[in-house]
Design a protein around this motif. Structure first.
Motif, PDB file in Angstrom:
ATOM      1  N   ARG A  88       0.841  -1.196   0.000  1.00  0.00           N
ATOM      2  CA  ARG A  88       0.000   0.000   0.000  1.00  0.00           C
ATOM      3  C   ARG A  88       0.877   1.247   0.000  1.00  0.00           C
ATOM      4  O   ARG A  88       2.046   1.203   0.383  1.00  0.00           O
ATOM      5  CB  ARG A  88      -0.902   0.020   1.239  1.00  0.00           C
ATOM      6  N   GLN A  89       0.311   2.377  -0.433  1.00  0.00           N
ATOM      7  CA  GLN A  89       1.021   3.641  -0.395  1.00  0.00           C
ATOM      8  C   GLN A  89       0.073   4.732   0.066  1.00  0.00           C
ATOM      9  O   GLN A  89      -1.142   4.550   0.097  1.00  0.00           O
ATOM     10  CB  GLN A  89       1.608   4.001  -1.755  1.00  0.00           C
ATOM     11  N   ARG A  90       0.643   5.870   0.471  1.00  0.00           N
ATOM     12  CA  ARG A  90      -0.179   7.024   0.824  1.00  0.00           C
ATOM     13  C   ARG A  90       0.564   8.318   0.527  1.00  0.00           C
ATOM     14  O   ARG A  90       1.790   8.346   0.358  1.00  0.00           O
ATOM     15  CB  ARG A  90      -0.633   6.972   2.279  1.00  0.00           C
ATOM     16  N   TYR A  91      -0.220   9.378   0.455  1.00  0.00           N
ATOM     17  CA  TYR A  91       0.294  10.717   0.209  1.00  0.00           C
ATOM     18  C   TYR A  91       0.989  11.230   1.462  1.00  0.00           C
ATOM     19  O   TYR A  91       0.531  10.987   2.586  1.00  0.00           O
ATOM     20  CB  TYR A  91      -0.890  11.621  -0.149  1.00  0.00           C
ATOM     21  N   GLY A  92       2.103  11.940   1.271  1.00  0.00           N
ATOM     22  CA  GLY A  92       2.850  12.445   2.409  1.00  0.00           C
ATOM     23  C   GLY A  92       3.444  13.813   2.148  1.00  0.00           C
ATOM     24  O   GLY A  92       3.443  14.322   1.012  1.00  0.00           O
ATOM     25  N   LEU A  93       3.953  14.418   3.215  1.00  0.00           N
ATOM     26  CA  LEU A  93       4.522  15.759   3.165  1.00  0.00           C
ATOM     27  C   LEU A  93       5.863  15.758   3.887  1.00  0.00           C
ATOM     28  O   LEU A  93       5.943  15.336   5.048  1.00  0.00           O
ATOM     29  CB  LEU A  93       3.569  16.759   3.834  1.00  0.00           C
ATOM     30  N   LEU A  94       6.906  16.215   3.209  1.00  0.00           N
ATOM     31  CA  LEU A  94       8.222  16.359   3.820  1.00  0.00           C
ATOM     32  C   LEU A  94       8.257  17.737   4.472  1.00  0.00           C
ATOM     33  O   LEU A  94       8.101  18.755   3.790  1.00  0.00           O
ATOM     34  CB  LEU A  94       9.312  16.220   2.756  1.00  0.00           C
ATOM     35  N   MET A  95       8.451  17.761   5.791  1.00  0.00           N
ATOM     36  CA  MET A  95       8.227  18.984   6.552  1.00  0.00           C
ATOM     37  C   MET A  95       9.506  19.767   6.844  1.00  0.00           C
ATOM     38  O   MET A  95      10.600  19.209   6.922  1.00  0.00           O
ATOM     39  CB  MET A  95       7.525  18.648   7.866  1.00  0.00           C
ATOM     40  N   LEU A  96       9.325  21.075   7.051  1.00  0.00           N
ATOM     41  CA  LEU A  96      10.389  21.979   7.462  1.00  0.00           C
ATOM     42  C   LEU A  96      10.170  22.408   8.913  1.00  0.00           C
ATOM     43  O   LEU A  96       9.042  22.344   9.424  1.00  0.00           O
ATOM     44  CB  LEU A  96      10.402  23.208   6.548  1.00  0.00           C
ATOM     45  N   PRO A  97      11.219  22.873   9.595  1.00  0.00           N
ATOM     46  CA  PRO A  97      11.101  23.183  11.035  1.00  0.00           C
ATOM     47  C   PRO A  97      10.051  24.224  11.392  1.00  0.00           C
ATOM     48  O   PRO A  97       9.517  24.210  12.502  1.00  0.00           O
ATOM     49  CB  PRO A  97      12.511  23.671  11.394  1.00  0.00           C
ATOM     50  N   ASP A  98       9.724  25.148  10.456  1.00  0.00           N
ATOM     51  CA  ASP A  98       8.744  26.191  10.776  1.00  0.00           C
ATOM     52  C   ASP A  98       7.314  25.786  10.416  1.00  0.00           C
ATOM     53  O   ASP A  98       6.395  26.607  10.484  1.00  0.00           O
ATOM     54  CB  ASP A  98       9.105  27.503  10.077  1.00  0.00           C
ATOM     55  N   GLY A  99       7.119  24.546  10.009  1.00  0.00           N
ATOM     56  CA  GLY A  99       5.791  24.071   9.650  1.00  0.00           C
ATOM     57  C   GLY A  99       5.485  24.164   8.173  1.00  0.00           C
ATOM     58  O   GLY A  99       4.409  23.748   7.740  1.00  0.00           O
ATOM     59  N   GLY A 100       6.411  24.732   7.385  1.00  0.00           N
ATOM     60  CA  GLY A 100       6.245  24.759   5.942  1.00  0.00           C
ATOM     61  C   GLY A 100       6.519  23.394   5.338  1.00  0.00           C
ATOM     62  O   GLY A 100       7.010  22.475   6.012  1.00  0.00           O
ATOM     63  N   VAL A 101       6.216  23.264   4.062  1.00  0.00           N
ATOM     64  CA  VAL A 101       6.347  21.976   3.373  1.00  0.00           C
ATOM     65  C   VAL A 101       7.527  22.022   2.412  1.00  0.00           C
ATOM     66  O   VAL A 101       7.592  22.888   1.526  1.00  0.00           O
ATOM     67  CB  VAL A 101       5.049  21.637   2.612  1.00  0.00           C
ATOM     68  N   ALA A 102       8.463  21.090   2.585  1.00  0.00           N
ATOM     69  CA  ALA A 102       9.618  21.010   1.683  1.00  0.00           C
ATOM     70  C   ALA A 102       9.247  20.366   0.360  1.00  0.00           C
ATOM     71  O   ALA A 102       9.814  20.694  -0.682  1.00  0.00           O
ATOM     72  CB  ALA A 102      10.750  20.225   2.345  1.00  0.00           C
ATOM     73  N   ASP A 103       8.285  19.444   0.400  1.00  0.00           N
ATOM     74  CA  ASP A 103       7.816  18.782  -0.818  1.00  0.00           C
ATOM     75  C   ASP A 103       6.623  17.908  -0.457  1.00  0.00           C
ATOM     76  O   ASP A 103       6.460  17.507   0.700  1.00  0.00           O
ATOM     77  CB  ASP A 103       8.928  17.922  -1.435  1.00  0.00           C
TER      78      ASP A 103
END
Length: 373
Positions: A88-103
């Motif tokens: 199985r797979q799922r959608y994800g978010l690579l996070m930055l320290p300030d809560g922004g999204v790296a990708d």
């Protein structure tokens, strides 16, 4: 000091794109087809009605190996990786320290390793972030596999004609399947709002496999132009426009991607970069939000158009981040950020070449997804 521009990288199927009449443009550091003879609107509608084949080999395919890899990856992503079942797979978010999204990305559990598919323009930076965050694991960006996306209501018939087992898969399944002695890594997913597959294939066999798919009467090659209009109608964010390092998952309307187990009170609450801000926004709300936008009239509102609450004065209250004509909708559509209290139906005004034109806040998506669940 200046640097010489770097020529775009050619995709493994570059010669096939030329043969098929693809109009090549630079995108994410690669030379990619923006359209073929059918044109953007024709390709968009063909994908909605039959099956479109997209070359997305510019995307990064990242393999993560080692004991405890799921637990370690959860220190970088706010999703439930530990609970992701094999196949199985799922959608994800690579996070930055300030809560922004790296990708934003897809992560799949392929048994003895995790596979992440990341955006092409971000893959080198993503690799650095993941390697730094998982120093005890083997993290590799693959260079020997192409990636194709087959999308549309006929996608199952087209792929199952070559690999019958593909018909057994459901939305977000991943499998290793054999085609003519070639190992395919197949996921039932995509970026169009249609049923379909993303297929990782060895570079040496990519052209033969693409030709075999295109031999089906329902399949046609589709370029970047239609890929953008398809994903816009489906309400899917494009990293670098609708989702950025300055955008939190909650602002982007992606709170659904953070499973209960990673939220406040969950068994593995927080523990990812920016967790304090993201968990607070999940509980209390963000000050702005990503919404659908329906320009009134026939003129599209493009990326960067400022949005105002008043027809004549005042400061901007928001901005269009993606916009264009929706061929399936038959009208202009857009996405952007507005104050959190802007309800569906609120009329704002977009500044288009010095004129403020009305635009209505709307629900997303504009086109209802048709996944095989």
């Amino acid at each position: 000091m200046t640097t010489e521009p770097t020529d775009p990288i050619k995709l493994p199927l570059d010669a096939l794109h030329a043969e098929l009449g693809g109009k090549m443009v630079p995108f994410a550091g690669h030379s990619m087809p923006v359209q073929y003879a059918m044109g953007v609107m024709g390709e968009h509608l063909h994908t909605r009605e039959k099956a479109g084949l997209f070359d997305v080999s510019h995307m990064g395919q990242m393999v993560i190996r080692g004991e405890g890899r799921a637990e370690a990856l959860e220190r970088l992503l706010p999703i439930d990786v530990v609970g992701l079942k094999e196949g199985r797979q799922r959608y994800g978010l690579l996070m930055l320290p300030d809560g922004g999204v790296a990708d934003d990305l897809m992560v799949a559990n392929r048994g003895d390793h995790l596979l992440m598919v990341v955006n092409g323009a971000m893959k080198c930076l993503d690799l650095e972030i993941v390697q730094a965050g998982m120093p005890d694991h083997d993290v590799t960006l693959l260079e020997d596999r192409a990636l194709l996306a087959l999308q549309g209501p006929s996608a199952e018939a087209v792929l199952a004609g070559l690999v019958p087992e593909a018909a057994e898969m459901r939305f977000m399944d991943v499998r290793t399947l054999d085609w003519d002695g070639t190992e395919l890594w197949v996921s039932r997913s995509g970026y169009t709002g249609e049923d379909g597959y993303e297929i990782s294939v060895p570079v040496a066999r990519a052209e033969a496999f693409a030709r075999a798919l295109l031999a089906h009467e329902d399949a046609a090659p589709i370029g970047l132009g239609a890929r953008d209009s398809l994903r816009l109608e489906a309400g899917m964010p494009l990293y670098g426009q609708d989702l950025t390092a300055e955008t939190t998952p909650v602002e982007a309307g992606l709170g659904w991607a953070i499973q209960k187990v990673r939220r406040t009170g969950g068994a593995r609450e927080g523990g990812f970069p920016g967790a304090d801000r993201v968990l607070a926004e999940l509980a209390e709300g963000a000050t702005r939000k990503r919404v659908g936008l329906r320009p009134q009239g026939r003129a599209p509102m493009r990326t960067g158009v400022a949005l105002y609450a008043d027809e004549t004065g005042g400061d901007p209250v928001g901005e269009v981040t993606s916009g264009g004509f929706g061929p399936s909708v038959g009208a202009p559509v857009a996405m952007g950020y507005v104050p959190a209290d802007c309800a569906v139906g609120t009329v704002l005004y977009g500044d288009v070449r010095g004129k403020r034109l009305p635009v209505t806040v709307a629900d997303l998506p504009f086109h209802t997804p048709r996944y095989k669940r």
